[in-house]
Design a protein around this motif. Sequence first.
Motif, PDB file in Angstrom:
ATOM      1  N   GLY A 141      38.299  33.651  48.759  1.00  0.00           N
ATOM      2  CA  GLY A 141      39.006  33.471  49.329  1.00  0.00           C
ATOM      3  C   GLY A 141      39.387  32.450  49.896  1.00  0.00           C
ATOM      4  N   TYR A 142      38.555  31.158  49.741  1.00  0.00           N
ATOM      5  CA  TYR A 142      38.704  30.003  50.843  1.00  0.00           C
ATOM      6  C   TYR A 142      37.379  29.420  50.305  1.00  0.00           C
ATOM      7  CZ  TYR A 142      39.961  32.881  54.961  1.00  0.00           C
ATOM      8  OH  TYR A 142      41.088  33.940  56.098  1.00  0.00           O
ATOM      9  N   TYR A 143      36.467  30.246  49.630  1.00  0.00           N
ATOM     10  CA  TYR A 143      35.456  29.086  49.085  1.00  0.00           C
ATOM     11  C   TYR A 143      34.612  29.945  48.300  1.00  0.00           C
ATOM     12  CZ  TYR A 143      35.515  27.530  53.785  1.00  0.00           C
ATOM     13  OH  TYR A 143      35.632  26.534  55.409  1.00  0.00           O
ATOM     14  N   ASP A 144      34.475  28.915  47.092  1.00  0.00           N
ATOM     15  CA  ASP A 144      33.229  29.227  46.071  1.00  0.00           C
ATOM     16  C   ASP A 144      32.343  29.963  45.859  1.00  0.00           C
ATOM     17  OD1 ASP A 144      35.198  28.552  44.447  1.00  0.00           O
ATOM     18  OD2 ASP A 144      34.481  26.510  44.163  1.00  0.00           O
ATOM     19  N   ASN A 145      31.447  29.663  47.449  1.00  0.00           N
ATOM     20  CA  ASN A 145      29.897  30.473  48.042  1.00  0.00           C
ATOM     21  C   ASN A 145      30.178  30.483  49.617  1.00  0.00           C
ATOM     22  OD1 ASN A 145      28.703  30.700  44.655  1.00  0.00           O
ATOM     23  ND2 ASN A 145      29.237  28.148  45.733  1.00  0.00           N
ATOM     24  N   PRO A 146      29.340  31.459  49.234  1.00  0.00           N
ATOM     25  CA  PRO A 146      29.725  32.183  50.828  1.00  0.00           C
ATOM     26  C   PRO A 146      28.576  31.088  51.963  1.00  0.00           C
ATOM     27  CG  PRO A 146      29.183  34.027  49.993  1.00  0.00           C
ATOM     28  CD  PRO A 146      28.750  33.143  48.915  1.00  0.00           C
ATOM     29  N   THR A 147      29.989  30.527  52.706  1.00  0.00           N
ATOM     30  CA  THR A 147      28.899  28.860  53.540  1.00  0.00           C
ATOM     31  C   THR A 147      28.154  29.053  54.465  1.00  0.00           C
ATOM     32  OG1 THR A 147      31.192  29.631  54.995  1.00  0.00           O
ATOM     33  CG2 THR A 147      31.528  28.106  53.437  1.00  0.00           C
ATOM     34  N   CYS A 148      27.661  31.082  54.766  1.00  0.00           N
ATOM     35  CA  CYS A 148      26.837  30.749  55.575  1.00  0.00           C
ATOM     36  C   CYS A 148      25.679  31.012  54.991  1.00  0.00           C
ATOM     37  CB  CYS A 148      27.430  32.390  56.736  1.00  0.00           C
ATOM     38  SG  CYS A 148      27.259  33.921  55.287  1.00  0.00           S
ATOM     39  N   ILE A 149      25.817  30.899  54.005  1.00  0.00           N
ATOM     40  CA  ILE A 149      24.269  31.134  53.416  1.00  0.00           C
ATOM     41  C   ILE A 149      23.764  29.772  52.982  1.00  0.00           C
ATOM     42  CG2 ILE A 149      23.407  31.740  50.456  1.00  0.00           C
ATOM     43  CD1 ILE A 149      24.811  34.062  50.599  1.00  0.00           C
ATOM     44  N   SER A 150      24.922  28.411  52.837  1.00  0.00           N
ATOM     45  CA  SER A 150      24.530  27.771  52.418  1.00  0.00           C
ATOM     46  C   SER A 150      24.223  26.836  53.387  1.00  0.00           C
ATOM     47  CB  SER A 150      26.104  26.930  51.606  1.00  0.00           C
ATOM     48  OG  SER A 150      26.730  27.099  52.653  1.00  0.00           O
ATOM     49  N   VAL A 151      24.047  27.034  54.931  1.00  0.00           N
ATOM     50  CA  VAL A 151      24.458  27.081  55.547  1.00  0.00           C
ATOM     51  C   VAL A 151      22.317  27.326  56.473  1.00  0.00           C
ATOM     52  CG1 VAL A 151      26.110  25.651  55.712  1.00  0.00           C
ATOM     53  CG2 VAL A 151      25.397  27.479  57.525  1.00  0.00           C
ATOM     54  N   CYS A 152      22.439  27.883  56.367  1.00  0.00           N
ATOM     55  CA  CYS A 152      21.298  28.986  56.701  1.00  0.00           C
ATOM     56  C   CYS A 152      19.850  28.432  56.794  1.00  0.00           C
ATOM     57  CB  CYS A 152      21.283  30.303  56.263  1.00  0.00           C
ATOM     58  SG  CYS A 152      19.929  30.914  56.816  1.00  0.00           S
ATOM     59  N   PRO A 153      18.997  27.567  57.500  1.00  0.00           N
ATOM     60  CA  PRO A 153      18.063  26.786  56.969  1.00  0.00           C
ATOM     61  C   PRO A 153      16.916  28.008  56.522  1.00  0.00           C
ATOM     62  CG  PRO A 153      17.951  27.482  59.424  1.00  0.00           C
ATOM     63  CD  PRO A 153      19.757  27.732  58.777  1.00  0.00           C
ATOM     64  N   LEU A 154      16.820  29.653  56.946  1.00  0.00           N
ATOM     65  CA  LEU A 154      15.353  30.076  56.441  1.00  0.00           C
ATOM     66  C   LEU A 154      15.799  30.567  55.771  1.00  0.00           C
ATOM     67  CD1 LEU A 154      14.274  31.438  60.233  1.00  0.00           C
ATOM     68  CD2 LEU A 154      13.813  28.749  58.441  1.00  0.00           C
ATOM     69  N   ASP A 155      17.384  31.000  54.652  1.00  0.00           N
ATOM     70  CA  ASP A 155      17.753  31.935  53.853  1.00  0.00           C
ATOM     71  C   ASP A 155      17.417  33.291  54.444  1.00  0.00           C
ATOM     72  OD1 ASP A 155      18.221  29.847  51.604  1.00  0.00           O
ATOM     73  OD2 ASP A 155      16.341  29.739  51.733  1.00  0.00           O
ATOM     74  N   VAL A 156      18.392  33.996  55.292  1.00  0.00           N
ATOM     75  CA  VAL A 156      17.484  34.549  55.538  1.00  0.00           C
ATOM     76  C   VAL A 156      19.295  35.266  55.891  1.00  0.00           C
ATOM     77  CG1 VAL A 156      16.048  34.951  57.478  1.00  0.00           C
ATOM     78  CG2 VAL A 156      17.960  34.611  57.918  1.00  0.00           C
ATOM     79  N   ILE A 157      19.609  35.072  55.108  1.00  0.00           N
ATOM     80  CA  ILE A 157      21.371  36.143  54.431  1.00  0.00           C
ATOM     81  C   ILE A 157      21.538  36.713  53.227  1.00  0.00           C
ATOM     82  CG2 ILE A 157      24.257  35.462  54.642  1.00  0.00           C
ATOM     83  CD1 ILE A 157      23.267  33.414  56.766  1.00  0.00           C
ATOM     84  N   ILE A 158      21.874  37.917  53.169  1.00  0.00           N
ATOM     85  CA  ILE A 158      21.180  38.640  51.806  1.00  0.00           C
ATOM     86  C   ILE A 158      22.999  39.512  51.703  1.00  0.00           C
ATOM     87  CG2 ILE A 158      19.220  38.848  51.817  1.00  0.00           C
ATOM     88  CD1 ILE A 158      18.924  41.657  51.854  1.00  0.00           C
ATOM     89  N   LYS A 159      23.081  40.105  50.402  1.00  0.00           N
ATOM     90  CA  LYS A 159      24.185  40.618  49.946  1.00  0.00           C
ATOM     91  C   LYS A 159      23.552  41.796  50.611  1.00  0.00           C
ATOM     92  CE  LYS A 159      25.981  37.710  46.108  1.00  0.00           C
ATOM     93  NZ  LYS A 159      27.056  38.396  46.200  1.00  0.00           N
ATOM     94  N   ASP A 160      24.721  42.891  50.950  1.00  0.00           N
ATOM     95  CA  ASP A 160      23.817  43.826  52.059  1.00  0.00           C
ATOM     96  C   ASP A 160      24.323  44.760  51.698  1.00  0.00           C
ATOM     97  OD1 ASP A 160      23.924  46.370  53.876  1.00  0.00           O
ATOM     98  OD2 ASP A 160      24.865  45.197  55.263  1.00  0.00           O
ATOM     99  N   PRO A 161      23.079  45.541  51.127  1.00  0.00           N
ATOM    100  CA  PRO A 161      23.305  47.072  49.744  1.00  0.00           C
ATOM    101  C   PRO A 161      23.996  47.746  50.455  1.00  0.00           C
ATOM    102  CG  PRO A 161      20.876  46.409  50.802  1.00  0.00           C
ATOM    103  CD  PRO A 161      21.635  45.940  50.565  1.00  0.00           C
ATOM    104  N   GLU A 162      24.650  48.168  51.494  1.00  0.00           N
ATOM    105  CA  GLU A 162      24.757  49.423  51.772  1.00  0.00           C
ATOM    106  C   GLU A 162      26.705  49.260  51.621  1.00  0.00           C
ATOM    107  OE1 GLU A 162      24.143  50.349  55.790  1.00  0.00           O
ATOM    108  OE2 GLU A 162      21.508  49.817  54.995  1.00  0.00           O
TER     109      GLU A 162
END
Length: 85
Positions: free
Chosen positions: A43-64
């Motif tokens: 509704g806002y962007y094509d991709n999650p912005t938090c993932i794109s700015v995270c320097p460590l790639d510690v944001i994932i899809k939550d399987p729960e």
Amino acid sequence: MALKILSGCINCDMCEPECPNQAIYMGEKVYEINPDLCTECVGYYDNPTCISVCPLDVIIKDPEHVENQDSLYEKFKQLIQANKI
């Protein structure tokens, strides 16, 4: 599917201001994501912005919290409507 921040987060403060739904907040030790507010930026962007700015790639899809694009968009519309009231 909502996103999740893993324990390897270094609290760099990059993700929180990028979230258009204000779903990211400081937890006890690291930032966390409220799955009720996370639309993966649908509704806002094509991709999650938090993932794109995270320097460590510690944001994932939550399987729960599995959601498809349609349900994420419906959540987005509900959040927008709630903010108009």
